[in-house]
Design an enzyme around this catalytic site. Structure first.
Site, short mmCIF file in Angstrom:
data_model
loop_
_atom_site.label_atom_id
_atom_site.label_comp_id
_atom_site.label_asym_id
_atom_site.label_seq_id
_atom_site.Cartn_x
_atom_site.Cartn_y
_atom_site.Cartn_z
N ARG A 159 3.94 -13.73 -1.22
CA ARG A 159 4.35 -12.75 -0.74
C ARG A 159 5.58 -12.80 -0.20
NH1 ARG A 159 -1.32 -12.06 0.10
NH2 ARG A 159 -2.09 -10.25 -1.46
N LYS A 184 -2.16 -11.31 3.53
CA LYS A 184 -2.44 -9.97 3.73
C LYS A 184 -4.20 -10.03 4.26
CE LYS A 184 -1.70 -5.61 1.35
NZ LYS A 184 -1.20 -4.98 0.02
N HIS A 256 9.02 -9.69 -5.13
CA HIS A 256 7.87 -9.59 -5.69
C HIS A 256 7.94 -9.99 -7.15
CE1 HIS A 256 3.94 -8.38 -4.47
NE2 HIS A 256 3.79 -7.73 -5.68
N ARG A 259 6.52 -13.31 -7.53
CA ARG A 259 5.35 -13.49 -7.49
C ARG A 259 4.66 -13.17 -8.61
NH1 ARG A 259 0.98 -13.18 -3.75
NH2 ARG A 259 -0.66 -11.57 -4.34
N HIS A 282 -5.80 -12.26 -3.87
CA HIS A 282 -6.07 -10.70 -3.90
C HIS A 282 -7.41 -10.64 -3.59
CE1 HIS A 282 -3.04 -9.95 -7.45
NE2 HIS A 282 -2.42 -10.01 -6.30
N TYR A 291 -1.96 -8.22 -14.98
CA TYR A 291 -1.22 -9.06 -15.50
C TYR A 291 -1.74 -9.04 -17.00
CZ TYR A 291 0.35 -10.41 -10.82
OH TYR A 291 1.08 -10.16 -9.80
#
Length: 329
Positions: A159, A184, A256, A259, A282, A291
């Site tokens: 990120r 995150k 992003h 990413r 994630h 994806y």
């Protein structure tokens, strides 16, 4: 002083920072939300923000604020929903401490997020990645820095906040080469480095020098690159890369997007979606499933594995007289 001002202050100090140990990014996003909301409410009511009461931030005003974000500030639905989530979090906290405002608080909590279309993920193809990295002028110090920074991002899928926060000690180049990040939700992870990325980072660290705690990708004065600065550098190089690879002009590319590119490269290489979720850090596998929708290869393989329907063109005609009677009714 009204109940709103001390309640909002306690929400930040006690709930977000004290109890949830929220990250600086989360605190910053919530702070921006309430600065915008209080400014909007002050303009609507004619009161100073410190004089506003909980009851004055009623559901109708919150709904008008959300409309203002989209219509006047031209925010996307996702941003609007993020602002609403922050408001819901505050009012959920206020409900515990101010039951006298329970009715108005519940009406605010009942405001639903807005549904929106989910666009197909944008990512870069291998020729587009090559064009981007080639656009970084490696005769200049900033170009070599940017080349190493974007090569790392495309391979690891970091990120932008993780990329900006890297220090020299976060990179291991020996056995088991990897980059260490705290992402995150304060999730710590180590992402492996392929030989080509390791070689680029080795050359960059040799030139970079400095202490182990210094930023890995600094500004020309030695400070930490901001997220906005990274986006500006990317935009600058994309403009040059588009001359070499015109397909870049048709895509809206941000940090992003790099990413997303890392995730799609892993998927196209045959990796399971759960592995990609761990790679990207994630929390929920549903986040990674986007994806699968972006990759036409997997969809084509699914079609190839199915048996075509032996359907014939034409109108259905019953073979029995009784069925023909019913069909004619």
């Amino acid at each position: 002083m009204s109940a709103l001002a001390p309640g909002l202050q306690a929400f930040f100090t006690d709930r977000l920072i004290g109890q949830r140990a929220a990250s600086p990014n989360t605190v910053g996003a919530y702070k921006t939300t309430f600065r915008l909301l209080l400014g909007f409410a002050a303009e609507r009511t004619g009161k100073l923000p410190a004089a506003l009461d909980i009851a004055e931030l009623e559901a109708a005003l919150i709904a008008a604020f959300l409309d203002h974000l989209e219509a006047d500030r031209h925010n996307r639905v996702a941003t609007r929903n993020n602002r609403l989530a922050a408001v819901h979090s505050l009012f959920g906290y206020l409900a515990l401490h101010h039951p006298e405002h329970a009715a108005s608080i519940q009406r605010v909590l009942a405001i639903p997020p807005k549904r929106s279309e989910r666009n197909v993920v944008t990512y870069l193809t291998d020729p587009e990645v090559d064009a981007l990295l080639h656009a970084c002028d490696q005769t200049r110090w900033t170009g070599r820095r940017d080349h190493a920074m974007f090569a790392l991002t495309v391979q690891t899928g970091l990120r932008i906040s993780e990329l900006a926060g890297l220090s020299c000690q976060d990179v291991t180049l020996g056995a088991g080469a990897n980059v260490h990040t705290v992402g995150k939700g304060r999730k710590e992870r180590h992402t492996p480095l392929v030989p080509s990325t390791r070689a680029v980072l080795k050359a960059w660290l040799g030139e970079r020098g400095g202490d182990t705690t210094d930023p890995l990708f600094p500004t020309i004065t030695g400070g930490q690159l901001s997220r906005d600065a990274i986006e500006r550098r990317l935009t600058l190089h994309l403009a040059v890369a588009a001359d070499r690879c015109p397909s870049l002009r048709t895509k809206h590319v941000t940090a992003h997007t790099l990413r997303h590119t890392a995730a799609m490269r892993l998927l196209l290489a045959g990796n399971d979606i759960t592995v990609i979720a761990l790679w990207l850090g994630h929390e929920q596998i549903e986040t990674t499933n986007i994806y699968l929708h972006a990759d036409m290869t997997h969809k084509q393989q699914a079609i190839d594995r199915t048996k075509p329907l032996a359907a014939k063109p034409g109108r259905y005609r019953p073979s029995d007289s009784l069925l023909a009677f019913l069909e004619g009714l």
